[in-house]
Write an enzyme that holds these catalytic residues in place. Sequence first.
Site, PDB file in Angstrom:
ATOM      1  N   GLY A  16       0.812  -1.501  -0.173  1.00 53.14           N
ATOM      2  CA  GLY A  16      -0.268  -0.031  -0.489  1.00 53.14           C
ATOM      3  C   GLY A  16       0.987   1.429  -0.260  1.00 53.14           C
ATOM      4  O   GLY A  16       0.101   2.281   0.519  1.00 53.14           O
ATOM      5  N   SER A  17       1.929   0.897  -0.614  1.00 54.85           N
ATOM      6  CA  SER A  17       2.744   2.697  -0.270  1.00 54.85           C
ATOM      7  C   SER A  17       2.350   3.622  -1.842  1.00 54.85           C
ATOM      8  O   SER A  17       1.681   4.756  -1.189  1.00 54.85           O
ATOM      9  CB  SER A  17       4.294   2.720  -0.370  1.00 54.85           C
ATOM     10  OG  SER A  17       4.769   1.999  -2.003  1.00 54.85           O
ATOM     11  N   ASN A  18       1.527   2.807  -2.605  1.00 55.02           N
ATOM     12  CA  ASN A  18       0.609   4.043  -3.556  1.00 55.02           C
ATOM     13  C   ASN A  18      -0.407   4.212  -2.498  1.00 55.02           C
ATOM     14  O   ASN A  18      -0.855   5.548  -2.859  1.00 55.02           O
ATOM     15  CB  ASN A  18       0.641   3.168  -5.401  1.00 55.02           C
ATOM     16  CG  ASN A  18       1.692   2.859  -6.065  1.00 55.02           C
ATOM     17  OD1 ASN A  18       2.037   4.079  -6.302  1.00 55.02           O
ATOM     18  ND2 ASN A  18       2.163   2.022  -5.805  1.00 55.02           N
ATOM     19  N   MET A  94      -3.693  -7.163  -7.256  1.00 63.19           N
ATOM     20  CA  MET A  94      -3.183  -8.085  -7.497  1.00 63.19           C
ATOM     21  C   MET A  94      -5.036  -9.704  -8.825  1.00 63.19           C
ATOM     22  O   MET A  94      -4.712 -10.795  -7.970  1.00 63.19           O
ATOM     23  CB  MET A  94      -2.131  -9.085  -6.581  1.00 63.19           C
ATOM     24  CG  MET A  94      -1.592  -7.594  -6.618  1.00 63.19           C
ATOM     25  SD  MET A  94      -0.011  -7.359  -8.826  1.00 63.19           S
ATOM     26  CE  MET A  94       1.022  -7.016  -8.055  1.00 63.19           C
ATOM     27  N   LEU A  96      -7.551  -9.780 -11.118  1.00 65.74           N
ATOM     28  CA  LEU A  96      -8.363  -9.335 -12.719  1.00 65.74           C
ATOM     29  C   LEU A  96      -9.357  -8.840 -12.207  1.00 65.74           C
ATOM     30  O   LEU A  96     -10.410  -9.708 -11.695  1.00 65.74           O
ATOM     31  CB  LEU A  96      -7.935 -10.133 -13.607  1.00 65.74           C
ATOM     32  CG  LEU A  96      -6.530 -10.968 -14.373  1.00 65.74           C
ATOM     33  CD1 LEU A  96      -6.755 -11.116 -15.687  1.00 65.74           C
ATOM     34  CD2 LEU A  96      -6.322  -9.364 -14.761  1.00 65.74           C
ATOM     35  N   ASN A 111      -5.733   1.482 -13.566  1.00 63.65           N
ATOM     36  CA  ASN A 111      -4.252   1.139 -12.597  1.00 63.65           C
ATOM     37  C   ASN A 111      -3.008   1.945 -12.996  1.00 63.65           C
ATOM     38  O   ASN A 111      -2.898   2.442 -13.917  1.00 63.65           O
ATOM     39  CB  ASN A 111      -4.678  -0.369 -13.421  1.00 63.65           C
ATOM     40  CG  ASN A 111      -3.841  -1.506 -12.795  1.00 63.65           C
ATOM     41  OD1 ASN A 111      -3.503  -1.359 -11.828  1.00 63.65           O
ATOM     42  ND2 ASN A 111      -2.858  -2.380 -13.665  1.00 63.65           N
ATOM     43  N   HIS A 113       1.059   0.509 -13.253  1.00 60.28           N
ATOM     44  CA  HIS A 113       1.728  -1.037 -13.182  1.00 60.28           C
ATOM     45  C   HIS A 113       3.435  -0.454 -13.472  1.00 60.28           C
ATOM     46  O   HIS A 113       3.664   0.511 -13.992  1.00 60.28           O
ATOM     47  CB  HIS A 113       1.107  -1.415 -15.121  1.00 60.28           C
ATOM     48  CG  HIS A 113       2.122  -3.183 -15.545  1.00 60.28           C
ATOM     49  ND1 HIS A 113       1.578  -3.682 -14.389  1.00 60.28           N
ATOM     50  CD2 HIS A 113       2.928  -2.928 -16.149  1.00 60.28           C
ATOM     51  CE1 HIS A 113       2.270  -4.434 -14.700  1.00 60.28           C
ATOM     52  NE2 HIS A 113       3.515  -4.073 -15.852  1.00 60.28           N
TER      53      HIS A 113
HETATM   54  C1  GAR Z   1       2.983  -1.494  -7.541  1.00 58.59           C
HETATM   55  O1  GAR Z   1       4.534  -1.306  -7.917  1.00 58.59           O
HETATM   56  C2  GAR Z   1       2.674  -1.238  -9.043  1.00 58.59           C
HETATM   57  O2  GAR Z   1       3.331  -0.794  -9.644  1.00 58.59           O
HETATM   58  C3  GAR Z   1       2.316  -2.673  -8.815  1.00 58.59           C
HETATM   59  O3  GAR Z   1       1.985  -3.625  -7.293  1.00 58.59           O
HETATM   60  C4  GAR Z   1       2.860  -2.780  -6.448  1.00 58.59           C
HETATM   61  C5  GAR Z   1       1.966  -2.052  -5.351  1.00 58.59           C
HETATM   62  O4  GAR Z   1       2.806  -1.485  -4.447  1.00 58.59           O
HETATM   63  N1  GAR Z   1       1.103  -3.226  -9.334  1.00 58.59           N
HETATM   64  C6  GAR Z   1       1.247  -4.916 -10.191  1.00 58.59           C
HETATM   65  O5  GAR Z   1       2.276  -4.778 -10.701  1.00 58.59           O
HETATM   66  C7  GAR Z   1      -0.128  -4.195 -10.986  1.00 58.59           C
HETATM   67  N2  GAR Z   1       0.178  -5.448 -11.822  1.00 58.59           N
HETATM   68  P1  GAR Z   1       2.218  -1.044  -3.220  1.00 58.59           P
HETATM   69  O6  GAR Z   1       1.591  -2.028  -2.105  1.00 58.59           O
HETATM   70  O7  GAR Z   1       3.230  -0.688  -2.327  1.00 58.59           O
HETATM   71  O8  GAR Z   1       1.144  -0.164  -3.862  1.00 58.59           O
END
Ligand code: GAR
Length: 205
Positions: A16-18, A94, A96, A111, A113
């Site tokens: 969840g850093s995003n 994660m 679809l 989304n 990526h």
């Molecule tokens: C992120 O790097 C995002 O781009 C990726 O998961 C990570 C989640 O990080 N998403 C995918 O690969 C989707 N296909 P976070 O939980 O720290 O935000």
Amino acid sequence: MNSDKKRLAVLASGSGSNLQAIIENCQNGYIPAEVAVVLSNNTSAYAIERAKNFNIATVVLETKDFDSREAYDKKVVEILKSYEIDLVVLAGYMLLVTSEFLKGFQGRIMNIHPALLPAFAGTDGIGDALTYGAKVAGVTVHFVDEGCDTGPIILQDCLKIKEGETKEELAKRIHTIEHRLYPEAIKLFCEGRLEVEGRTVKLKS
Ligand code: GAR
């Protein structure tokens, strides 16, 4: 509450850093929105803890408790509708999404990526780029359609992969880009500045 503010749902399966970057950019006024709910398919997602730290509503729904992925997504849509969500933000989610989900939030699902799509779609964009020997990596924010990482691209940015760089080192640099790019894309959506024409997302001034 500012009535101009959009209502976001953030869906996350992991750290969840995003999510954290999005919440902070809502709170400091960069994104004219608030995160109304955080939903996860993973009971141990750290994203849920982060949301609770900000007193944001959380929902955890496990796919194993549903007969089908469609039934799961039907429930997700029902919950998100109850929060009057304007935009669904997938942030490390994660799963679809099925047509049930797309129907519920047509044109309103984003989304992120960790690769320059259409290269290295799927669950390990960073690892796949390194294994392939790519010299450039990147980040893509896109609208979600019925494919896997195939929807119209909103924003992209790239970086050169350093010689001998490990996956962890590259992931760290990619995350830094993500934490800037995702808030920017969400801000543009919330300001009504994104127009989709076929595969092209145009930026209105
Ligand atoms: C992120 O790097 C995002 O781009 C990726 O998961 C990570 C989640 O990080 N998403 C995918 O690969 C989707 N296909 P976070 O939980 O720290 O935000």
